[in-house]
Design a protein around this motif. Structure first.
Motif, short mmCIF file in Angstrom:
data_model
loop_
_atom_site.label_atom_id
_atom_site.label_comp_id
_atom_site.label_asym_id
_atom_site.label_seq_id
_atom_site.Cartn_x
_atom_site.Cartn_y
_atom_site.Cartn_z
N SER A 1 0.83 -1.20 0.00
CA SER A 1 0.00 0.00 0.00
C SER A 1 0.86 1.25 0.00
O SER A 1 1.71 1.44 0.88
CB SER A 1 -0.93 0.03 1.21
OG SER A 1 -1.69 1.23 1.20
N THR A 2 0.64 2.09 -1.00
CA THR A 2 1.30 3.40 -1.06
C THR A 2 0.28 4.51 -0.81
O THR A 2 0.54 5.67 -1.09
CB THR A 2 1.95 3.62 -2.44
OG1 THR A 2 0.92 3.74 -3.44
CG2 THR A 2 2.85 2.46 -2.82
N ILE A 3 -0.89 4.13 -0.28
CA ILE A 3 -1.98 5.09 -0.08
C ILE A 3 -1.59 6.13 0.95
O ILE A 3 -1.13 5.80 2.05
CB ILE A 3 -3.27 4.36 0.37
CG1 ILE A 3 -3.73 3.38 -0.70
CG2 ILE A 3 -4.37 5.36 0.67
CD1 ILE A 3 -4.89 2.52 -0.27
N GLY A 4 -1.79 7.38 0.63
CA GLY A 4 -1.50 8.47 1.56
C GLY A 4 -1.76 9.81 0.90
O GLY A 4 -1.84 9.89 -0.33
N GLY A 5 -1.91 10.84 1.69
CA GLY A 5 -2.15 12.15 1.12
C GLY A 5 -2.47 13.19 2.17
O GLY A 5 -2.61 12.89 3.36
N PHE A 6 -2.57 14.43 1.72
CA PHE A 6 -2.86 15.55 2.60
C PHE A 6 -4.26 16.10 2.30
O PHE A 6 -4.86 15.77 1.28
CB PHE A 6 -1.81 16.65 2.43
CG PHE A 6 -0.43 16.26 2.88
CD1 PHE A 6 -0.07 16.39 4.20
CD2 PHE A 6 0.49 15.74 1.97
CE1 PHE A 6 1.20 16.02 4.63
CE2 PHE A 6 1.76 15.37 2.38
CZ PHE A 6 2.12 15.51 3.71
N GLY A 7 -4.74 16.93 3.20
CA GLY A 7 -6.06 17.53 3.05
C GLY A 7 -6.55 17.99 4.41
O GLY A 7 -5.74 18.33 5.29
N SER A 8 -7.85 18.00 4.59
CA SER A 8 -8.41 18.35 5.89
C SER A 8 -8.13 17.23 6.88
O SER A 8 -7.71 16.12 6.48
CB SER A 8 -9.91 18.58 5.78
OG SER A 8 -10.57 17.36 5.47
N GLU A 9 -8.32 17.48 8.15
CA GLU A 9 -8.10 16.45 9.16
C GLU A 9 -8.94 15.21 8.88
O GLU A 9 -8.46 14.08 8.98
CB GLU A 9 -8.42 17.00 10.56
CG GLU A 9 -7.38 17.96 11.10
CD GLU A 9 -6.05 17.26 11.35
OE1 GLU A 9 -6.02 16.27 12.11
OE2 GLU A 9 -5.03 17.69 10.77
N GLU A 10 -10.17 15.41 8.50
CA GLU A 10 -11.06 14.29 8.20
C GLU A 10 -10.57 13.51 6.98
O GLU A 10 -10.59 12.28 6.97
CB GLU A 10 -12.48 14.79 7.97
CG GLU A 10 -13.49 13.69 7.73
CD GLU A 10 -14.90 14.22 7.54
OE1 GLU A 10 -15.78 13.42 7.19
OE2 GLU A 10 -15.12 15.43 7.74
N GLN A 11 -10.15 14.24 5.95
CA GLN A 11 -9.66 13.59 4.74
C GLN A 11 -8.39 12.80 5.01
O GLN A 11 -8.23 11.66 4.54
CB GLN A 11 -9.40 14.63 3.65
CG GLN A 11 -10.65 15.25 3.07
CD GLN A 11 -10.35 16.40 2.14
OE1 GLN A 11 -9.36 17.14 2.33
NE2 GLN A 11 -11.18 16.59 1.11
N MET A 12 -7.46 13.37 5.79
CA MET A 12 -6.21 12.68 6.07
C MET A 12 -6.43 11.44 6.94
O MET A 12 -5.74 10.43 6.76
CB MET A 12 -5.21 13.64 6.74
CG MET A 12 -4.68 14.70 5.79
SD MET A 12 -3.30 15.65 6.45
CE MET A 12 -4.12 16.57 7.78
#
Length: 298
Positions: A134-145
């Protein structure tokens, strides 16, 4: 008369013994390695000994790898797919965007599956797989992260565990010495929750790779961003002068500048090492990632 026997290579039982199995919902029914033997007796068939030896034994070890890469069309994921193909590993990529625009020849050798881990038909994707990365990851709002870095990875770990996949590899993030209010961000807490799930469900085969800044040539919306122009010189500088500036590591947040960058190619090779070496498990630091990459490159 000819007899054929088929038994797992790790079993010490004789061909005549009756194996026993513990029923478990995540039992893996497709062994990664097997031995196939054929024994022929010419005497029983009435063939004279001077025409052929009494017995011919043919034994072959067969081992194949199939990896499912989550986020395989991304920056890190595509590097892992490419490295796996170069090592003769069968690759299935799952990502929301599906097949990338990359026209390199290795792309045609990957099975590209568009999909979201929350709504994926895992039985179709995981069949025959020996590992999930798994390379899943990312930035965004607290809920999104929280959803991307934590929940999505945890869902993938549980799906792989329930299906009986032998190994899970998670691309996580370096353990930065940042202030607690920054580390409490859902980006970091989500990653650590996913790590805990991997190490809990795969205690003897789960692998967590913790790189810092990852550099390489990254394509975004058709444009190539040469992150290596920054990452490579910094990595070389720290490899030469790291011992002199090591005392600064006690300064809060110094890791932002002092944690050595990791080449995306090294990260991909370290992932291949984790996939192919059954003795590899646990958390890998930056230096350990580079050491693992060197083993594959050698």
């Amino acid at each position: 008369m000819a007899s054929i026997f088929f038994s797992p290579s790790l079993s010490s039982a004789s061909p005549l013994s009756t194996p026993s199995f513990q029923p478990r919902s995540h039992l893996h029914l497709q062994p990664r390695s097997c031995r196939f033997g054929v024994r022929c007796s010419y005497v029983d068939a009435g063939v004279r000994d001077d025409y052929a030896p009494n017995t011919i034994d043919v034994v072959a070890d067969v081992k194949s790898e199939k990896v499912v890469v989550l986020g395989g069309s991304g920056f890190v994921g595509s590097a892992i797919c490419k490295a796996a193909i170069s090592k003769g590993i069968e690759v299935v990529s799952v990502s929301r965007s599906g097949r990338p625009s990359n026209t390199s020849s290795w792309v045609d050798q990957v099975t590209w599956v568009p999909g979201d881990v929350f709504y994926l038909n895992w039985d179709d994707v995981l069949v025959g797989a020996t590992a999930v990365v798994s390379t899943i990851g990312g930035f965004g709002s607290e809920e999104q992260m929280k959803r991307i870095n934590g929940d999505a990875n945890i869902a993938a770990v549980n799906a792989a565990y329930d299906f009986g996949i032998p190994k899970f590899v998670l691309i996580s993030v370096h353990d930065y010495n940042l202030p607690s209010f920054l580390l409490s961000s859902s980006y970091f807490t989500g990653k650590r929750q996913a790590e805990s799930e991997v190490l809990s469900k795969f205690p003897r085969s789960g692998v967590v790779l913790r790189p810092a800044f990852i550099y390489g040539k990254r394509r975004v919306d058709g444009f190539e961003i040469p992150l290596d122009l920054v990452g490579e010189p910094v990595e070389k500088f720290l490899s030469v002068f790291g011992n002199f500036i090591k005392p600064l590591s006690s300064v809060p947040a110094s890791d932002i500048f002092l944690a050595p960058p990791v080449s995306v190619d090294d990260l991909a090779l370290a992932t291949i090492n984790a996939i192919t070496d059954d003795d590899v498990f646990g958390v890998f630091t930056i230096e350990q990632i580079k050491e693992a990459a060197a083993k594959v490159r050698a």
